[in-house]
Scaffold this motif. Structure first.
Motif, mmCIF file in Angstrom:
data_model
loop_
_atom_site.group_PDB
_atom_site.id
_atom_site.type_symbol
_atom_site.label_atom_id
_atom_site.label_comp_id
_atom_site.label_asym_id
_atom_site.label_seq_id
_atom_site.Cartn_x
_atom_site.Cartn_y
_atom_site.Cartn_z
ATOM 1 N N TRP A 55 0.823 -1.209 0.000
ATOM 2 C CA TRP A 55 0.000 0.000 0.000
ATOM 3 C C TRP A 55 0.857 1.259 0.000
ATOM 4 N N SER A 56 0.268 2.347 -0.487
ATOM 5 C CA SER A 56 0.763 3.694 -0.249
ATOM 6 C C SER A 56 -0.278 4.362 0.629
ATOM 7 N N ALA A 57 0.050 4.555 1.910
ATOM 8 C CA ALA A 57 -0.988 4.906 2.893
ATOM 9 C C ALA A 57 -0.813 6.290 3.503
ATOM 10 N N ARG A 58 -0.027 7.160 2.862
ATOM 11 C CA ARG A 58 0.271 8.441 3.503
ATOM 12 C C ARG A 58 -0.929 9.360 3.632
ATOM 13 N N ASN A 59 -1.907 9.243 2.729
ATOM 14 C CA ASN A 59 -3.095 10.088 2.848
ATOM 15 C C ASN A 59 -4.311 9.296 2.380
ATOM 16 N N ALA A 60 -5.492 9.892 2.553
ATOM 17 C CA ALA A 60 -6.738 9.154 2.353
ATOM 18 C C ALA A 60 -6.916 8.687 0.919
ATOM 19 N N ARG A 66 -0.538 3.279 11.012
ATOM 20 C CA ARG A 66 -0.954 4.533 11.658
ATOM 21 C C ARG A 66 -2.371 4.943 11.296
ATOM 22 N N HIS A 67 -3.033 4.135 10.466
ATOM 23 C CA HIS A 67 -4.389 4.458 10.028
ATOM 24 C C HIS A 67 -5.263 3.218 10.213
ATOM 25 N N GLU A 68 -6.354 3.378 10.913
ATOM 26 C CA GLU A 68 -7.251 2.256 11.181
ATOM 27 C C GLU A 68 -7.714 1.585 9.901
ATOM 28 N N TYR A 69 -7.961 2.386 8.854
ATOM 29 C CA TYR A 69 -8.464 1.855 7.588
ATOM 30 C C TYR A 69 -7.500 0.835 6.988
ATOM 31 N N SER A 70 -6.222 1.215 6.885
ATOM 32 C CA SER A 70 -5.247 0.304 6.283
ATOM 33 C C SER A 70 -4.858 -0.816 7.243
ATOM 34 N N ARG A 71 -4.741 -0.516 8.531
ATOM 35 C CA ARG A 71 -4.393 -1.575 9.488
ATOM 36 C C ARG A 71 -5.455 -2.663 9.499
ATOM 37 N N SER A 72 -6.719 -2.269 9.506
ATOM 38 C CA SER A 72 -7.800 -3.255 9.498
ATOM 39 C C SER A 72 -7.829 -4.034 8.191
ATOM 40 N N TYR A 73 -7.534 -3.356 7.098
ATOM 41 C CA TYR A 73 -7.537 -4.047 5.806
ATOM 42 C C TYR A 73 -6.520 -5.183 5.798
ATOM 43 N N TRP A 74 -5.318 -4.897 6.292
ATOM 44 C CA TRP A 74 -4.283 -5.928 6.268
ATOM 45 C C TRP A 74 -4.668 -7.116 7.136
ATOM 46 N N LEU A 75 -5.210 -6.848 8.322
ATOM 47 C CA LEU A 75 -5.585 -7.946 9.202
ATOM 48 C C LEU A 75 -6.716 -8.768 8.597
ATOM 49 N N GLN A 76 -7.729 -8.105 8.056
ATOM 50 C CA GLN A 76 -8.846 -8.819 7.447
ATOM 51 C C GLN A 76 -8.410 -9.593 6.212
ATOM 52 N N THR A 77 -7.497 -9.015 5.443
ATOM 53 C CA THR A 77 -6.988 -9.698 4.255
ATOM 54 C C THR A 77 -6.242 -10.966 4.642
ATOM 55 N N LEU A 78 -5.386 -10.861 5.640
ATOM 56 C CA LEU A 78 -4.661 -12.039 6.116
ATOM 57 C C LEU A 78 -5.631 -13.122 6.566
#
Length: 256
Positions: free
Chosen positions: A178-183, A216-228
């Motif tokens: 991901w590139s997660a620096r901004n929305a 550092r962002h709930e959106y991307s952190r949750s995505y990775w966990l759910q994807t795994l």
């Protein structure tokens, strides 16, 4: 490894004392799933301000991860581009627009060899096994490639491949990052990641390349966990890079 076995490799980039606070909640959530080995890409002195050898607590933490079955790999040395300023438009793009952290992009053979040896020596000093090296931003000069052929390492990688050393045998190993620096970047990353998961759903191996900024962002952190979790539910076996490579070698020998 059978022809039908599919694996998922969870890879944590930019591992250093100062990034642990970003990673800790995610790692704890992954640990709660059960036996999910991870590959930690360790930076010996992150941005020249974070020497791992000066942090005994973090050394102990990483030692415990090894005991759990995780893998530690070498990820550059400083993870910052401290070479002389770029002179060509292409080099300017790669080193100032694409990334400022392509530490091994411009190094000659002697420079790359010295940093790789320093990283290897750190692992040896700490008693950590070392099998792989990943260049920051996956950028390697020809001098870096030459140096890797001279060292006792098993593999390196780029965004879509693993390379067995010393001969750089290429193995298809698609990755998602991901590139997660901004929305808006996070939104585009999700769309692309979903597409890549569909495209590679039958691929023997799929790598998830996680970075501290993702955490550092709930959106991307949750995505990775759910994807795994979804990939595991769909039959993918979590493995470290070296586990996967060794299982592949055993599979090829069995088939011979």
């Amino acid at each position: 490894m059978s022809d039908t076995q599919r694996s998922v490799l969870l890879v944590l980039h930019d591992v250093a004392p100062e990034t642990w606070a970003d990673y800790q909640p995610f790692v704890e959530a992954v640990d709660a799933l059960g036996n999910v080995p991870m590959t930690w890409l360790v930076v010996p002195d992150f941005h020249k301000r974070n020497p791992l050898l000066a942090d005994r607590q973090f050394q102990h933490l990483l030692g415990n991860r090894l005991a759990r079955g995780d893998e530690l790999a070498l990820h550059g040395y400083y993870h910052c581009d401290d070479s002389p300023a770029p002179r060509t438009p292409r080099d300017y793009f790669m080193r100032r627009i694409f990334t400022w952290e392509g530490e091994f992009y411009a190094l000659n053979h002697e420079q790359a060899l010295a940093r790789l040896q320093a990283g290897i020596e750190m692992f040896q000093r700490l008693g950590w096994p070392l099998h792989g090296f990943v260049a920051p931003a996956w950028l390697m000069s020809q001098g870096t490639r030459q140096a890797l052929c001279e060292l006792p390492l098993r593999y390196t990688s780029d965004p879509q491949h693993l390379y067995q050393l010393p001969d750089f045998t290429r193995i298809d190993a698609p990755g998602i990052v991901w590139s997660a620096r901004n929305a808006w970047r996070r939104g585009v990353s999700k769309i692309l990641s979903d597409y890549l998961q569909h495209k590679y759903q039958q691929a023997p191996i799929l790598r998830l390349g996680i970075h501290p900024v993702d955490m550092r962002h709930e959106y991307s952190r949750s995505y990775w966990l759910q994807t795994l979790m979804r990939l595991m539910e769909n039959g993918r076996t979590p493995m470290t890079k070296i586990q996967w490579l060794e299982s592949r070698v055993l599979g090829l020998r069995s088939a011979a």
